[in-house]
Motif scaffolding. Structure first.
Motif, short mmCIF file in Angstrom:
data_model
loop_
_atom_site.label_atom_id
_atom_site.label_comp_id
_atom_site.label_asym_id
_atom_site.label_seq_id
_atom_site.Cartn_x
_atom_site.Cartn_y
_atom_site.Cartn_z
N UNK A 232 39.61 29.12 28.73
CA UNK A 232 40.44 28.26 29.00
C UNK A 232 40.06 27.43 26.98
N UNK A 233 38.62 27.90 26.67
CA UNK A 233 38.26 27.02 25.75
C UNK A 233 39.20 28.33 24.29
N UNK A 234 39.06 29.60 24.43
CA UNK A 234 39.81 29.85 23.47
C UNK A 234 41.33 29.23 23.05
N UNK B 51 28.79 31.77 31.35
CA UNK B 51 29.87 32.28 30.39
C UNK B 51 30.63 30.94 29.28
N UNK B 52 30.68 32.32 28.21
CA UNK B 52 31.59 31.40 26.92
C UNK B 52 33.25 30.68 27.34
N UNK B 53 33.66 31.68 28.50
CA UNK B 53 35.37 31.37 28.87
C UNK B 53 35.92 31.10 27.47
N UNK B 54 36.24 32.41 26.41
CA UNK B 54 36.82 32.60 25.92
C UNK B 54 37.20 34.09 25.37
N UNK B 55 37.32 34.50 26.24
CA UNK B 55 38.28 35.70 25.96
C UNK B 55 40.05 35.81 25.88
N UNK B 56 40.69 36.28 25.83
CA UNK B 56 42.26 35.96 25.25
C UNK B 56 42.25 37.16 26.30
N UNK B 57 42.91 37.11 27.82
CA UNK B 57 44.13 37.98 28.02
C UNK B 57 43.35 38.54 29.11
N UNK B 58 44.24 38.36 30.81
CA UNK B 58 43.40 39.24 31.59
C UNK B 58 44.72 39.92 32.49
#
Length: 324
Positions: A168-170, A150-157
């Protein structure tokens, strides 16, 4: 000098099922003072959005790391003779306060860096990498090689919550910790929330190598590009165990079929040799979902591979400074 370095317990003298459970059967020490590489656990999974359990990862990876021996069979490197390495225990965490946990983890890694040691951490979910980066990138942005499904660059959940193991990486890019043009993500695959889920990451300059591309190109070609992207500037390595196919590493929070074999994972880590690495981690090992300890064994083995790469880097630097 190696005579003064910490050495692991000899499995030919003390069986692997006996003695204290530490990373690589090394001595447990109270701090990173005097170490070249500090092995640390981060037993925290407060950023997990579904299947929790990675908080138990460090303890079980320590247990399975008793299977590691003292010499890398490919490089012939003896990491414990060329670098001073020990287990500094688990970093302080707060299991009921996310922001405080992130603060505590950052402080713990800052102490490691302040002592002049390279951090090699075992999580914990992938949000634990964010405070590690906050510590190692305080002086200068770093690049990132990320092995992950997974890219792990999503914004919010779940409303407007910015801190999960999918973000984390965003956050790291927004905080100026990572140079997005020096980030490469390898092994990304699986279903996504929306067709444009990765558009933000790509727009920042992140190079995403999806699993389909990896399969078509192969290990050596992909890693040659990864090395070119990060160059010789400071770089951090993060290995999410879900990068490996769940047939070989089922004990993780978000398994995705079609991943790396464990052999491919080892080959890729070995091709990090010679880069300017400022630290590394293995994350998302979740023992409650594991079978026969196989995911923890994979995590311990990748940790050993990373440790050998870091030790070789230290050995080269020490030889360079000792030349007349």
């Amino acid at each position: 000098m190696s005579e003064t370095f910490h050495q692991p317990v000899d499995a030919a003298k003390v069986p692997r099922f006996a003695g204290h459970a530490t990373f690589m059967r090394l001595p447990a020490v109270p701090s990173a003072k005097g170490l070249d590489i500090a092995l640390a656990g981060i037993p925290w999974d407060g950023g997990t959005t579904n299947r929790a359990g990675a908080r138990h990862g460090p303890r079980e990876v320590r247990n399975q790391s008793s299977l590691m021996r003292s010499t890398h069979h490919v490089f012939k490197t003896e990491p414990f003779r060329v670098a001073n390495i020990a287990d500094i225990g688990d970093l302080a965490v707060n299991p009921i306060d996310l922001l405080d946990a992130l603060r505590l983890i950052e402080e713990g890694v800052a102490e490691i860096a302040g002592a002049g040691a390279l951090p090699l951490c075992v999580g914990g979910d992938h949000l634990t990498t964010l405070p590690v980066l906050r510590a190692v990138a305080r002086q200068k942005q770093v690049g990132l090689i990320q092995f992950d499904a997974h890219s792990d660059t999503n914004d919010t959940y779940f409303g407007n919550n910015p801190y999960t193991h999918g973000t984390p990486f965003r956050r790291a890019i927004e905080e100026g910790l990572l140079d997005p043009r020096r980030i490469v993500q390898i092994g990304i695959r699986g279903s996504v929330y929306a067709p444009d889920e990765h558009d933000w990451a790509i727009a920042q300059g992140i190079r995403i190598i999806y699993m389909e591309e990896f399969v078509g190109r192969g290990v050596e070609d992909v890693m040659a590009e990864a090395r070119e992207i990060v160059g010789q500037n400071p770089t951090y390595v993060t290995f999410d165990i879900d990068a490996i196919d769940p047939s070989m590493a089922p004990g993780t929070g978000t398994p995705e079929i079609g991943g790396f074999t464990t052999r491919e994972a080892q080959q890729m880590v070995r091709l990090l040799d010679g880069l300017n690495l400022v630290g590394a981690d293995v994350v998302e090992v979740s023992p409650p979902f594991d079978l026969a300890g196989m995911t923890s064994i994979a995590g311990a083995t990748i940790m050993f591979e990373l440790m050998c790469i870091l030790a070789r880097e230290i050995e080269k630097a020490r030889k360079a400074t000792s030349r007349p």
